[in-house]
Design an enzyme around this catalytic site. Structure first.
Site, PDB file in Angstrom:
ATOM      1  N   HIS A   1       3.948  10.560   6.640  1.00  0.00           N
ATOM      2  CA  HIS A   1       3.371  10.143   8.078  1.00  0.00           C
ATOM      3  C   HIS A   1       4.360   9.669   8.717  1.00  0.00           C
ATOM      4  O   HIS A   1       4.913   8.578   8.606  1.00  0.00           O
ATOM      5  CB  HIS A   1       2.046   9.154   7.779  1.00  0.00           C
ATOM      6  CG  HIS A   1       0.915   9.956   7.434  1.00  0.00           C
ATOM      7  ND1 HIS A   1      -0.177   8.974   6.979  1.00  0.00           N
ATOM      8  CD2 HIS A   1       0.563  11.110   7.363  1.00  0.00           C
ATOM      9  CE1 HIS A   1      -1.091   9.968   6.514  1.00  0.00           C
ATOM     10  NE2 HIS A   1      -0.709  11.065   6.668  1.00  0.00           N
TER      11      HIS A   1
ATOM     12  N   HIS B   1       0.826  -1.205  -0.150  1.00  0.00           N
ATOM     13  CA  HIS B   1      -0.086  -0.051   0.207  1.00  0.00           C
ATOM     14  C   HIS B   1       0.865   1.067  -0.009  1.00  0.00           C
ATOM     15  O   HIS B   1       0.697   2.475  -0.380  1.00  0.00           O
ATOM     16  CB  HIS B   1      -0.889  -0.121   1.116  1.00  0.00           C
ATOM     17  CG  HIS B   1      -1.841  -1.170   1.398  1.00  0.00           C
ATOM     18  ND1 HIS B   1      -2.734  -1.337   0.428  1.00  0.00           N
ATOM     19  CD2 HIS B   1      -1.655  -2.131   2.231  1.00  0.00           C
ATOM     20  CE1 HIS B   1      -3.336  -2.793   0.649  1.00  0.00           C
ATOM     21  NE2 HIS B   1      -2.885  -2.959   2.001  1.00  0.00           N
TER      22      HIS B   1
ATOM     23  N   THR C   1      -5.468   5.994   8.772  1.00  0.00           N
ATOM     24  CA  THR C   1      -6.081   6.147   7.670  1.00  0.00           C
ATOM     25  C   THR C   1      -6.189   5.062   6.571  1.00  0.00           C
ATOM     26  O   THR C   1      -6.422   4.875   5.400  1.00  0.00           O
ATOM     27  CB  THR C   1      -5.563   7.447   6.656  1.00  0.00           C
ATOM     28  OG1 THR C   1      -4.028   6.827   6.231  1.00  0.00           O
ATOM     29  CG2 THR C   1      -5.419   8.606   7.535  1.00  0.00           C
ATOM     30  N   THR C   2      -5.813   3.827   6.917  1.00  0.00           N
ATOM     31  CA  THR C   2      -5.737   2.543   6.500  1.00  0.00           C
ATOM     32  C   THR C   2      -6.434   1.503   7.385  1.00  0.00           C
ATOM     33  O   THR C   2      -6.464   1.863   8.888  1.00  0.00           O
ATOM     34  CB  THR C   2      -4.443   2.050   6.293  1.00  0.00           C
ATOM     35  OG1 THR C   2      -3.545   1.854   7.435  1.00  0.00           O
ATOM     36  CG2 THR C   2      -3.703   2.981   5.197  1.00  0.00           C
TER      37      THR C   2
ATOM     38  N   HIS D   1       6.025   6.597   6.409  1.00  0.00           N
ATOM     39  CA  HIS D   1       5.533   6.234   4.892  1.00  0.00           C
ATOM     40  C   HIS D   1       4.750   7.438   4.037  1.00  0.00           C
ATOM     41  O   HIS D   1       4.657   8.453   4.760  1.00  0.00           O
ATOM     42  CB  HIS D   1       4.472   5.007   5.123  1.00  0.00           C
ATOM     43  CG  HIS D   1       3.452   5.303   5.715  1.00  0.00           C
ATOM     44  ND1 HIS D   1       3.086   5.176   7.322  1.00  0.00           N
ATOM     45  CD2 HIS D   1       2.211   5.969   5.538  1.00  0.00           C
ATOM     46  CE1 HIS D   1       2.140   5.608   7.512  1.00  0.00           C
ATOM     47  NE2 HIS D   1       1.479   6.248   6.624  1.00  0.00           N
TER      48      HIS D   1
END
Ligand SMILES: [Zn+2]
Length: 254
Positions: free
Chosen positions: A134, A89, A204-205, A115
């Site tokens: 982030h 991702h 956020t994932t 990341h």
């Protein structure tokens, strides 16, 4: 296309196994279900927290932030060697052997990993930046997370040296962590100005865990247009859509 069909088959087959065995299904579904950025309604995949009311990212509307003299961010960062993994991702750099700390409001958080997302996940007054990093930190006492978001703007052809080092170590293979001799210092990716927005949100994932402290740096850092293209090429768009603010307030450091 082949990949997508294959992953859907995996989801269906694991559901079938669940029906047959009638045991341990929920946990298995929640922890292994494939997710992607084509369908971001992740709650329908079993990640129920993603439908919560305290989600990230948000659009920061500057006319509605609460402007107040917030605590200064105290970064105590040191150089460390890049240990890097492409998790499918994004491409993540994990903490090294040196200590890297963030202190804010009397709480010290330890750096865990950073990341990227393209384009940015947060918007400011409806506008996105080209990229967002982030920097994830954890309070070792409570386990609470604080994430520092740094916007990156693609402009001209002057490379950002920090991002060059990061990109040069991108692994060819996914899901395999690589230790390198390349040294970085997180100080080098922080903007010069230390003004920030802060609010309570989520990962956020998936699993979209709530209760994180978000610290969004107001000033963006620059990278070259080519660098942004390089990052985009690796993972296309990996930014979650904007989530409702609901009853939250965003604080802004004066
Ligand atoms: Zn992120």
């Amino acid at each position: 296309m082949y990949k997508k069909i294959n992953l859907r088959f995996h989801a269906l087959s694991s559901m079938a196994i669940c029906i047959l065995l009638m045991t341990g299904c929920k946990k298995e579904e929640e922890t292994t279900q494939h997710w992607d950025y084509e369908n971001t309604d992740w709650a329908t995949l079993g990640y129920t927290d993603c439908a919560g009311t305290v989600q990230t990212p948000i659009d920061i509307v500057t006319s509605q932030t609460i402007k107040t003299p917030l605590d200064e961010l105290e970064f105590n960062y040191n150089p460390f060697n890049i240990s890097i993994v492409d998790n499918g991702h994004t491409v993540q750099v994990n903490k090294g052997s040196s200590t890297n700390k963030l202190t804010v409001d009397g709480v010290t958080f330890e750096f865990q990993q950073f990341h990227y997302h393209t384009h940015s996940e947060h918007a400011v007054d409806g506008a996105f930046n080209d990229m967002e990093l982030h920097l994830v930190h954890k309070d070792p006492v409570t386990g609470n997370l604080a994430v520092v978001a740094v916007f990156v703007k693609g402009t001209g052809n002057v490379e950002n040296p920090f991002l060059s080092k990061y990109f040069s170590e991108f692994p060819a293979e996914q899901m395999k962590e690589i230790a390198t001799n390349t040294t970085i210092n997180l100080d080098d990716i922080l903007p010069f100005q230390r003004g920030y927005y802060t609010y309570t949100g989520s990962l956020t994932t998936p699993p979209c865990t709530q209760g994180l402290r978000w610290i969004v740096m107001k000033e963006a850092v620059n990278a070259s247009v080519q660098q942004i293209s390089n990052f985009e090429a690796r993972h296309e768009i990996n930014a979650r859509p904007i989530q409702p603010l609901n009853n939250r307030f965003v604080l802004e450091k004066l």
